[in-house]
Design a protein around this motif. Structure first.
Motif, PDB file in Angstrom:
ATOM      1  N   GLY A 102       0.825  -1.194   0.000  1.00 29.75           N
ATOM      2  CA  GLY A 102       0.000   0.000   0.000  1.00 29.75           C
ATOM      3  C   GLY A 102       0.852   1.234   0.000  1.00 29.75           C
ATOM      4  O   GLY A 102       0.612   2.171  -0.727  1.00 29.75           O
ATOM      5  N   HIS A 103       1.914   1.236   0.806  1.00 27.81           N
ATOM      6  CA  HIS A 103       2.788   2.386   0.868  1.00 27.81           C
ATOM      7  C   HIS A 103       4.193   2.031   0.447  1.00 27.81           C
ATOM      8  O   HIS A 103       4.737   2.581  -0.484  1.00 27.81           O
ATOM      9  CB  HIS A 103       2.804   2.956   2.292  1.00 27.81           C
TER      10      HIS A 103
ATOM     11  N   SER B 125      -1.833  -2.472 -11.654  1.00 24.33           N
ATOM     12  CA  SER B 125      -2.461  -1.461 -10.827  1.00 24.33           C
ATOM     13  C   SER B 125      -3.245  -2.133  -9.718  1.00 24.33           C
ATOM     14  O   SER B 125      -3.685  -3.283  -9.850  1.00 24.33           O
ATOM     15  CB  SER B 125      -3.395  -0.604 -11.692  1.00 24.33           C
ATOM     16  N   ARG B 126      -3.426  -1.412  -8.634  1.00 22.63           N
ATOM     17  CA  ARG B 126      -4.220  -1.982  -7.548  1.00 22.63           C
ATOM     18  C   ARG B 126      -5.636  -2.301  -8.006  1.00 22.63           C
ATOM     19  O   ARG B 126      -6.234  -3.281  -7.567  1.00 22.63           O
ATOM     20  CB  ARG B 126      -4.258  -1.000  -6.377  1.00 22.63           C
ATOM     21  N   LEU B 127      -6.148  -1.469  -8.910  1.00 24.56           N
ATOM     22  CA  LEU B 127      -7.505  -1.716  -9.394  1.00 24.56           C
ATOM     23  C   LEU B 127      -7.580  -3.009 -10.194  1.00 24.56           C
ATOM     24  O   LEU B 127      -8.659  -3.604 -10.326  1.00 24.56           O
ATOM     25  CB  LEU B 127      -7.972  -0.534 -10.250  1.00 24.56           C
TER      26      LEU B 127
ATOM     27  N   TYR C  70     -12.111  -1.510  -4.139  1.00 19.10           N
ATOM     28  CA  TYR C  70     -10.903  -0.874  -3.606  1.00 19.10           C
ATOM     29  C   TYR C  70     -11.246   0.489  -3.053  1.00 19.10           C
ATOM     30  O   TYR C  70     -11.929   1.285  -3.710  1.00 19.10           O
ATOM     31  CB  TYR C  70      -9.840  -0.738  -4.695  1.00 19.10           C
ATOM     32  N   ASP C  71     -10.792   0.766  -1.839  1.00 17.21           N
ATOM     33  CA  ASP C  71     -11.009   2.052  -1.188  1.00 17.21           C
ATOM     34  C   ASP C  71      -9.751   2.895  -1.369  1.00 17.21           C
ATOM     35  O   ASP C  71      -8.727   2.631  -0.743  1.00 17.21           O
ATOM     36  CB  ASP C  71     -11.318   1.848   0.297  1.00 17.21           C
ATOM     37  N   GLU C  72      -9.823   3.901  -2.245  1.00 17.41           N
ATOM     38  CA  GLU C  72      -8.645   4.707  -2.533  1.00 17.41           C
ATOM     39  C   GLU C  72      -8.243   5.575  -1.347  1.00 17.41           C
ATOM     40  O   GLU C  72      -7.055   5.840  -1.148  1.00 17.41           O
ATOM     41  CB  GLU C  72      -8.899   5.587  -3.761  1.00 17.41           C
ATOM     42  N   THR C  73      -9.209   6.013  -0.565  1.00 13.90           N
ATOM     43  CA  THR C  73      -8.892   6.858   0.589  1.00 13.90           C
ATOM     44  C   THR C  73      -8.121   6.078   1.649  1.00 13.90           C
ATOM     45  O   THR C  73      -7.081   6.512   2.137  1.00 13.90           O
ATOM     46  CB  THR C  73     -10.173   7.442   1.206  1.00 13.90           C
TER      47      THR C  73
ATOM     48  N   GLU D  61      -6.791   3.089   1.124  1.00  8.79           N
ATOM     49  CA  GLU D  61      -5.804   2.249   0.448  1.00  8.79           C
ATOM     50  C   GLU D  61      -5.901   0.785   0.905  1.00  8.79           C
ATOM     51  O   GLU D  61      -4.928   0.175   1.318  1.00  8.79           O
ATOM     52  CB  GLU D  61      -4.389   2.794   0.643  1.00  8.79           C
TER      53      GLU D  61
END
Length: 213
Positions: free
Chosen positions: A39-40, A127-129, A187-190, A192
């Motif tokens: 994530g980071h 991509s995460r998506l 996926y929650d972008e806020t 992550e």
């Protein structure tokens, strides 16, 4: 030992000492898996220092920054021991040393990263998506609305550890624990993280009873 510490926490070396501490802690967290690896941490690892103007393109930003800090600390420490006196004059000389160290470290880092370009070929990972709709294996003892990690394997065969969450309202319909299979459905972008639900192969159109070969 006292002289070493005095130089390490004295001006101007203390600037690089603080940065080096952050770098060491970052890599320790990544090595131990305590950081938000995909994530980071790995987001930064997979990002590139594309600024050709800085001459650090082609390698992960974190690697370039880590090399810059390490080289800068070594140069600054040696210069502090050999060149920087005490008192007001030492502060003035230290400021000059700091500026010179930044420049020399930057130039040295450019030389160090150049042969590393081939280890980091161009092209972006998934991509995460792209993970949405894939199954995953839970790697933590529980998954709830505030905690959880899972391993997902995209089509390229690589493995990624992602943060996952399960709405509290879904826990009664099926709790997820270590080793269980989940489905990443959003996926929650806020935050992550991915929303995950227990996976039922019978409901999967790709593997369910209605599938025809």
């Amino acid at each position: 030992m006292g002289a070493f510490l005095a130089a390490a926490i004295g001006f101007p070396t203390v600037v690089f000492t603080a940065a080096l501490t952050v770098v060491v802690l970052f890599w320790l967290l990544v090595a131990l898996g305590a950081a938000d690896a995909h994530g980071h941490a790995h987001a930064h690892l997979n990002s590139r220092a594309h600024s050709d103007g800085w001459g650090l393109g082609g390698v992960p930003v974190t690697l370039a920054f880590s090399l810059f800090v390490a080289v800068g600390w070594l140069i600054s420490y040696c210069a502090s021991v050999l060149l920087v006196p005490s008192g007001l004059v030492g502060i003035l000389v230290g400021a000059v040393v700091l500026i010179g160290t930044v420049y020399v470290s930057w130039q040295a880092t450019k030389l160090f990263v150049r042969p590393l370009h081939r280890l980091f070929p161009d092209g972006h990972g998934p991509s995460r998506l792209d993970f949405v709709g894939l199954t995953c294996t839970i790697r933590t003892g529980r998954v709830d609305a505030g905690f959880g990690q899972a391993e997902v394997r995209p089509a390229d065969g690589s493995a990624a550890v992602v943060q996952v969450r399960q709405p509290d309202g879904d826990l009664a319909r099926g709790a997820l624990g270590s080793g269980s299979t989940g489905l990443l459905y959003a996926y929650d972008e806020t935050g992550e993280f991915f929303w995950v639900a227990p996976y039922d192969s019978a409901l999967d159109p790709r593997t369910g009873p209605g599938t025809t070969g």
